[in-house]
Write a protein that holds these residues in place. Structure first.
Motif, PDB file in Angstrom:
ATOM      1  N   PHE A 126      18.931  21.321  58.544  1.00 33.14           N
ATOM      2  CA  PHE A 126      17.864  20.332  58.432  1.00 33.14           C
ATOM      3  C   PHE A 126      17.327  19.994  59.821  1.00 33.14           C
ATOM      4  N   PRO A 127      16.546  20.915  60.410  1.00 35.58           N
ATOM      5  CA  PRO A 127      16.003  20.619  61.740  1.00 35.58           C
ATOM      6  C   PRO A 127      14.988  19.469  61.650  1.00 35.58           C
ATOM      7  N   ILE A 128      15.002  18.603  62.648  1.00 34.25           N
ATOM      8  CA  ILE A 128      14.136  17.426  62.634  1.00 34.25           C
ATOM      9  C   ILE A 128      13.399  17.333  63.967  1.00 34.25           C
ATOM     10  N   LYS A 129      12.110  17.063  63.878  1.00 28.04           N
ATOM     11  CA  LYS A 129      11.318  16.709  65.043  1.00 28.04           C
ATOM     12  C   LYS A 129      10.664  15.374  64.696  1.00 28.04           C
ATOM     13  N   ALA A 130      11.077  14.299  65.396  1.00 30.17           N
ATOM     14  CA  ALA A 130      10.618  12.964  65.018  1.00 30.17           C
ATOM     15  C   ALA A 130      10.673  12.018  66.212  1.00 30.17           C
ATOM     16  N   LEU A 158      25.482  12.815  68.104  1.00 33.08           N
ATOM     17  CA  LEU A 158      26.298  13.220  69.246  1.00 33.08           C
ATOM     18  C   LEU A 158      26.849  14.636  69.091  1.00 33.08           C
ATOM     19  N   GLN A 159      26.846  15.165  67.862  1.00 30.75           N
ATOM     20  CA  GLN A 159      27.402  16.495  67.625  1.00 30.75           C
ATOM     21  C   GLN A 159      26.363  17.602  67.708  1.00 30.75           C
ATOM     22  N   LYS A 160      25.097  17.266  67.515  1.00 31.91           N
ATOM     23  CA  LYS A 160      24.038  18.274  67.477  1.00 31.91           C
ATOM     24  C   LYS A 160      23.327  18.356  68.826  1.00 31.91           C
ATOM     25  N   ALA A 161      22.747  19.524  69.069  1.00 36.85           N
ATOM     26  CA  ALA A 161      21.913  19.688  70.261  1.00 36.85           C
ATOM     27  C   ALA A 161      20.589  18.970  70.017  1.00 36.85           C
ATOM     28  N   VAL A 162      20.138  18.225  71.026  1.00 37.50           N
ATOM     29  CA  VAL A 162      18.907  17.445  70.905  1.00 37.50           C
ATOM     30  C   VAL A 162      18.022  17.749  72.116  1.00 37.50           C
ATOM     31  N   THR A 163      16.739  17.941  71.856  1.00 35.30           N
ATOM     32  CA  THR A 163      15.774  18.194  72.920  1.00 35.30           C
ATOM     33  C   THR A 163      14.774  17.048  72.961  1.00 35.30           C
ATOM     34  N   LEU A 164      14.477  16.583  74.165  1.00 35.37           N
ATOM     35  CA  LEU A 164      13.431  15.579  74.339  1.00 35.37           C
ATOM     36  C   LEU A 164      12.095  16.307  74.322  1.00 35.37           C
ATOM     37  N   VAL A 165      11.266  16.014  73.329  1.00 33.50           N
ATOM     38  CA  VAL A 165       9.962  16.657  73.198  1.00 33.50           C
ATOM     39  C   VAL A 165       8.925  15.900  74.014  1.00 33.50           C
ATOM     40  N   GLU A 166       8.951  14.554  73.885  1.00 32.51           N
ATOM     41  CA  GLU A 166       7.969  13.731  74.590  1.00 32.51           C
ATOM     42  C   GLU A 166       8.546  12.344  74.825  1.00 32.51           C
ATOM     43  N   LYS A 167       8.438  11.868  76.053  1.00 27.74           N
ATOM     44  CA  LYS A 167       8.900  10.521  76.411  1.00 27.74           C
ATOM     45  C   LYS A 167       7.840   9.517  75.981  1.00 27.74           C
ATOM     46  N   ASP A 168       8.238   8.379  75.421  1.00 24.10           N
ATOM     47  CA  ASP A 168       7.327   7.314  74.978  1.00 24.10           C
ATOM     48  C   ASP A 168       6.191   7.879  74.126  1.00 24.10           C
ATOM     49  N   ALA A 169       6.551   8.520  73.022  1.00 20.73           N
ATOM     50  CA  ALA A 169       5.579   9.215  72.179  1.00 20.73           C
ATOM     51  C   ALA A 169       4.891   8.313  71.150  1.00 20.73           C
TER      52      ALA A 169
END
Length: 177
Positions: A126-130, A158-169
């Motif tokens: 369940f990939p999420i971009k939010a 804390l277990q999954k890899a997370v990428t910062l897409v945009e700061k203060d989006a």
């Protein structure tokens, strides 16, 4: 002799303990607030951490007071072992809740993302971009691009890899928050 005259020394020590606990609570809450404001942590998370500190200090004060009024270590050991046995059985049954609360505490002190940041969680199922809308004790509230609200457990964060897409989006004119 009255009860107050008999236990005058204990009441004086109790006053000193309570004053000390209140001072420690004030200093700790001040420090938590200062560190949180410096790191841009929202007010709800600050209140949650202050509540954890208050409950911990209250339990410590109860233990100290028991010793002041003459409780023996063996008596307290029996009480605490019974309580912890019951809590252990109950908490084993709800270990995921404890995991989320512990993760929430870890995230309070060491979490590179904040409310308003757009992130991508790399989950194969369940990939999420939010956008992070809120960080609570048990879960994050994530707002998807289509407007749906997703609650995501803290322990998985804390277990999954997370990428910062945009700061203060967060768009100031939108109803995302």
């Amino acid at each position: 002799m009255s009860f107050f005259e008999t236990n005058q020394e204990e009441f004086i020590i109790t006053g000193i303990v309570l004053l000390s606990i209140l001072i420690i609570r004030f200093v700790t809450n001040f420090t938590i607030t200062k560190v949180a404001k410096k790191n841009g942590i929202n007010e709800a998370r600050i209140r949650l951490m202050r509540r954890y500190v208050t409950v911990t200090l209250f339990l410590i004060a109860l233990l100290i007071e028991a010793f002041i009024f003459g409780a023996e270590f063996e008596d307290l050991a029996v009480i605490f072992s019974s309580v912890f046995a019951i809590l252990g059985i109950a908490l084993f049954a709800i270990w995921s809740i404890l995991s989320n609360v512990t993760s929430g505490i870890i995230m309070f002190f060491n979490f590179p993302y904040k409310v308003g940041d757009k992130i991508e969680i790399h989950d194969k199922d369940f990939p999420i971009k939010a956008i992070i809308e809120d960080i609570r004790a048990f879960q994050l509230h994530l707002r998807l691009d289509n407007g749906d609200l997703v609650t995501y457990p803290n322990n998985l964060m804390l277990q999954k890899a997370v990428t910062l897409v945009e700061k203060d989006a967060i768009d100031e004119g939108a109803d995302a928050v």
